[in-house]
Enzyme design. Structure first.
Site: not given
Ligand code: MEV
Length: 350
Positions: A119, A164
């Site tokens: 999100s 992301d």
């Molecule tokens: C968070 O959506 C994913 C993680 O691998 C953190 C990141 O990649 O920035 C936990």
């Protein structure tokens, strides 16, 4: 008013390990955050957030970013959401080389906050695109991804990978390893998402994995093994024809890797009872594989199943509040409506 949207994502493989330089494969899904931006005469920023929700999870907020919104979700989540919007605005002003402009911003999203579906990345990506366009600057998707990563990095105190934000900006399936970000030609996988109605604290979860990794060699090995799973998964995807629906054998093999990946994330302490329940609910219903997605701690799992069985099974799984099928979003960030304003406030419709 300039309006842009960007998709959320699920991780097929590799969350957490990607923070330490291992590869990850997130896939954009057709759940989008939409950000509308209208430049103001003064240099203030006013944010209205609507429907940052799935069922039972709503934020209604209207006011300056330093105000106190009346919400039914934990305040830290709302503060985090506002932090991401501020950081997106900073990036847009920097890209447009402007410091004097304020904005009225409206955020609408059907991606639950902090639940592992990206999100914050979607809001930051759409926010940067809308705000830069409103200032008459047109950035390409890769530059938006880069600026969105810098915004997330700042808000998350340096605990963020590019996964992301790159996935949300580009759409489709992507592969991220450190600073090396690429789009992948992958078939449209039959993703089913289960949501427990909760959220995890990404910063705390990432810090927890880091601690384990520094303390125990076997935890560091676990992170590397997640990287091996991702490399194996990539080989499977590379052999598949992206134009065809994935066959049973491919789904079974990808599913095995997802199960393995979930086991290792569980060992690293980032799963939760409700996430494990949903993973088992999906497996017992006949999913090819299932795992948590994103930072964990609560939020969503993703399963593979071309049949309706997993959706049905999850609906009857204790702790599962919502279930939906998630189509691959082939389009990343996109403009929905555009009207640029030059720095003297003159409008040009585009
Ligand atoms: C968070 O959506 C994913 C993680 O691998 C953190 C990141 O990649 O920035 C936990």
């Amino acid at each position: 008013m300039t309006v842009s949207s960007a998709p959320g994502k699920v991780y097929l493989f590799g969350e957490h390990a990607v923070v330490y330089g291992e590869p990850a494969v997130p896939c954009a899904i057709e759940r989008r955050a939409t950000v509308s931006v209208e430049p103001r005469e003064d240099d203030r920023i006013r944010v209205e957030a609507r429907d940052l929700s799935l069922d039972g999870f709503t934020v209604e907020y209207s006011g300056a970013t330093d105000g106190h919104p009346d919400v039914n979700v934990p305040t830290p989540l709302v503060e985090a959401a506002m932090g991401y919007i501020d950081a997106a605005v900073e990036q847009a002003l920097d890209a447009a080389d402007s410091r004097e402009v304020g904005f009225d911003i409206t955020v609408e999203s059907d991606i639950p906050l902090g639940a592992g579906l990206g999100s914050s990345a979607a809001v930051v990506v759409a926010g940067i695109d809308a705000a830069t366009r409103a200032l008459g600057v047109d950035l390409d998707a890769e530059e938006i991804a880069d600026r969105a990563y810098r915004a997330e990095y700042e808000v998350q105190d340096g605990q963020a990978s590019r996964a992301d934000t790159f996935c949300s900006a580009m759409g489709g399936a992507v592969r991220v390893e450190g600073d090396d970000c690429r789009t992948l030609d992958a078939p449209n996988l039959p993703f089913v998402v289960g949501f427990d109605g909760g959220a995890g604290d990404t910063g705390a979860l990432v810090a927890g994995v880091r601690e384990l990794k520094e303390r125990y060699e076997f935890a560091a090995d676990t992170v590397e093994t997640i990287g091996d799973i991702v490399r194996e998964g990539e080989r499977l995807l590379a052999d598949a024809d992206p134009a065809d629906a994935p066959d049973d054998e491919l789904l079974a093999e990808l599913g095995n890797l997802m199960d393995f990946n979930h086991g290792l994330l569980e060992a690293l302490g980032v799963s939760s009872r409700s996430l494990d329940n949903m993973v088992w609910g999906a497996r017992m219903a006949g999913a090819d594989g299932a795992k948590l997605t994103g930072a964990g701690g609560g939020g969503c799992i993703v399963a593979l199943d071309p049949t309706p069985e997993t959706e049905t099974g999850l609906r009857f799984t204790p702790g599962c509040e919502d279930v939906f099928r998630a189509e691959l979003a082939t389009e990343g960030v996109r403009v929905e409506a555009e009207r640029a304003v030059d720095f003297r406030g003159e409008r040009e419709d585009a």
